[in-house]
Scaffold this motif. Structure first.
Motif, short mmCIF file in Angstrom:
data_model
loop_
_atom_site.label_atom_id
_atom_site.label_comp_id
_atom_site.label_asym_id
_atom_site.label_seq_id
_atom_site.Cartn_x
_atom_site.Cartn_y
_atom_site.Cartn_z
N MET A 42 7.02 16.28 7.42
CA MET A 42 7.73 14.99 6.58
C MET A 42 6.68 14.80 5.44
N ASP A 43 7.29 14.21 4.50
CA ASP A 43 6.71 13.86 3.37
C ASP A 43 7.57 12.75 2.86
N PHE A 44 7.07 11.66 1.99
CA PHE A 44 7.93 10.49 1.37
C PHE A 44 8.31 11.13 0.17
N ILE A 45 7.99 12.22 -0.52
CA ILE A 45 8.45 12.69 -1.80
C ILE A 45 9.43 13.69 -1.66
N GLU A 46 10.61 13.19 -1.96
CA GLU A 46 11.76 14.10 -1.69
C GLU A 46 11.74 15.68 -2.26
N SER A 47 10.95 15.45 -3.74
CA SER A 47 10.95 16.97 -4.17
C SER A 47 10.02 17.82 -3.39
N VAL A 48 9.07 17.57 -2.84
CA VAL A 48 8.10 18.28 -2.53
C VAL A 48 8.78 18.93 -0.90
N ILE A 49 9.68 17.97 -0.39
CA ILE A 49 10.20 18.49 0.68
C ILE A 49 11.26 19.45 0.43
N TYR A 95 1.72 6.92 -6.76
CA TYR A 95 0.60 8.14 -6.91
C TYR A 95 0.99 9.41 -6.77
N TRP A 96 1.72 9.54 -5.33
CA TRP A 96 2.12 10.94 -5.02
C TRP A 96 3.33 11.46 -6.01
N GLU A 97 4.37 10.23 -6.23
CA GLU A 97 5.41 10.90 -7.15
C GLU A 97 4.80 11.27 -8.62
N GLU A 110 0.80 -1.06 -0.02
CA GLU A 110 0.04 -0.08 -0.06
C GLU A 110 0.84 1.23 0.00
N ARG A 111 1.99 1.16 0.73
CA ARG A 111 2.74 2.39 0.82
C ARG A 111 3.59 2.61 -0.56
N LYS A 112 3.86 1.41 -0.94
CA LYS A 112 4.38 1.74 -2.47
C LYS A 112 3.44 2.30 -3.72
N LEU A 140 2.42 15.50 9.18
CA LEU A 140 2.81 14.32 8.40
C LEU A 140 1.99 14.47 6.97
N GLY A 141 2.66 14.23 5.77
CA GLY A 141 2.42 14.45 4.68
C GLY A 141 2.18 16.01 4.23
N ALA A 142 3.38 16.67 4.39
CA ALA A 142 3.29 18.14 4.55
C ALA A 142 3.03 18.42 3.21
N GLY A 143 3.50 17.78 2.15
CA GLY A 143 3.53 18.28 0.51
C GLY A 143 4.56 19.29 0.55
N ILE A 144 3.94 20.47 -0.31
CA ILE A 144 4.81 21.65 -0.54
C ILE A 144 4.88 22.48 0.44
N GLY A 145 4.33 22.31 1.89
CA GLY A 145 4.25 23.01 2.71
C GLY A 145 3.28 24.03 2.98
N ARG A 146 2.15 23.83 2.41
CA ARG A 146 0.87 24.85 2.47
C ARG A 146 0.58 25.18 3.99
N PHE A 147 0.82 24.14 5.02
CA PHE A 147 0.29 24.53 6.11
C PHE A 147 1.52 25.06 7.11
N THR A 148 2.91 24.50 6.58
CA THR A 148 4.25 24.26 7.28
C THR A 148 4.45 25.88 7.71
N ALA A 167 -1.74 20.69 -7.57
CA ALA A 167 -1.29 19.29 -7.35
C ALA A 167 -1.28 18.56 -6.10
N MET A 168 -1.03 19.61 -5.10
CA MET A 168 -1.44 18.94 -3.71
C MET A 168 -2.88 18.83 -3.32
N MET A 169 -3.54 19.74 -4.04
CA MET A 169 -4.80 19.56 -3.75
C MET A 169 -5.83 18.60 -4.54
C1 LIG Z 1 -3.04 15.71 -0.66
S1 LIG Z 1 -1.50 16.04 -0.45
C2 LIG Z 1 -1.65 17.34 0.66
C3 LIG Z 1 -0.32 17.85 1.21
C4 LIG Z 1 -0.42 18.86 2.27
N1 LIG Z 1 -0.94 18.51 3.40
C5 LIG Z 1 -1.53 19.99 1.90
O1 LIG Z 1 -2.68 19.90 2.55
O2 LIG Z 1 -1.31 20.79 0.85
C6 LIG Z 1 -0.89 14.42 0.53
C7 LIG Z 1 0.86 14.50 0.76
O3 LIG Z 1 0.69 13.55 1.59
C8 LIG Z 1 1.94 12.79 1.35
N2 LIG Z 1 2.16 11.14 1.79
C9 LIG Z 1 0.75 10.37 1.56
N3 LIG Z 1 1.09 9.47 2.40
C10 LIG Z 1 2.30 9.57 3.06
C11 LIG Z 1 3.03 8.63 3.68
N4 LIG Z 1 2.79 7.51 4.11
N5 LIG Z 1 4.41 9.07 4.07
C12 LIG Z 1 4.88 10.34 3.92
N6 LIG Z 1 3.90 11.18 3.16
C13 LIG Z 1 2.93 10.88 2.57
C14 LIG Z 1 2.07 12.79 -0.28
O4 LIG Z 1 3.38 12.67 -0.69
C15 LIG Z 1 1.36 14.30 -0.41
O5 LIG Z 1 2.47 15.22 -0.51
#
Ligand SMILES: C[S@@+](CC[C@H](N)C(=O)[O-])C[C@H]1O[C@@H](n2cnc3c(N)ncnc32)[C@H](O)[C@@H]1O
Length: 100
Positions: A90-97, A24-26, A17-19, A69-77, A36-38
């Motif tokens: 944190m986010d698992f996509i390096e480019s968004v971090i 998907y997010w890559e 599931e994580r893969k 968790l899942g910060a994406g491009i930092g909309r809330f950060t 893209a984030m929304m």
């Molecule tokens: C819908 S986007 C929202 C991004 C941000 N929170 C925002 O509201 O703009 C979801 C984000 O969560 C990250 N994400 C999803 N599952 C994750 C996981 N298991 N570990 C780390 N990041 C994850 C994705 O890479 C993506 O950047």
């Protein structure tokens, strides 16, 4: 199936599931945009209302350590760091971090 086998199966499913989620997010984070984030072409407008609303629903975090968790491009950060004592985004996509 015994408990150990069920735990192993669940572990494999979680990894799969994580893969799938990461793949998907890559695919959907290439543009590094709020759209893209929304996942919505009207994201800039939606964000104007959604961001303050979500932030208003958080428990008080002034001076506290916040894990985002899942910060994406930092909309809330950017908002969180103004008030929190410390933010770990944190986010698992390096480019968004890198974009944060
Ligand atoms: C819908 S986007 C929202 C991004 C941000 N929170 C925002 O509201 O703009 C979801 C984000 O969560 C990250 N994400 C999803 N599952 C994750 C996981 N298991 N570990 C780390 N990041 C994850 C994705 O890479 C993506 O950047």
């Amino acid at each position: 199936m015994d408990a150990a086998a069920a735990t192993a199966v669940n572990g494999v499913l979680e990894v799969e599931e994580r893969k799938a989620q990461k793949s998907y997010w890559e695919e959907h984070s290439k543009d590094l945009t709020v759209e893209a984030m929304m996942l919505d072409s009207r994201a800039a407008d939606l964000d104007k209302e959604e961001r303050p609303e979500i932030l208003s629903l958080l428990p008080p975090y002034e001076g506290k350590s916040v894990l985002e968790l899942g910060a994406g491009i930092g909309r809330f950060t950017g908002e969180l760091v103004k008030t929190a004592g410390h933010v770990l985004a944190m986010d698992f996509i390096e480019s968004v971090i890198k974009k944060v």
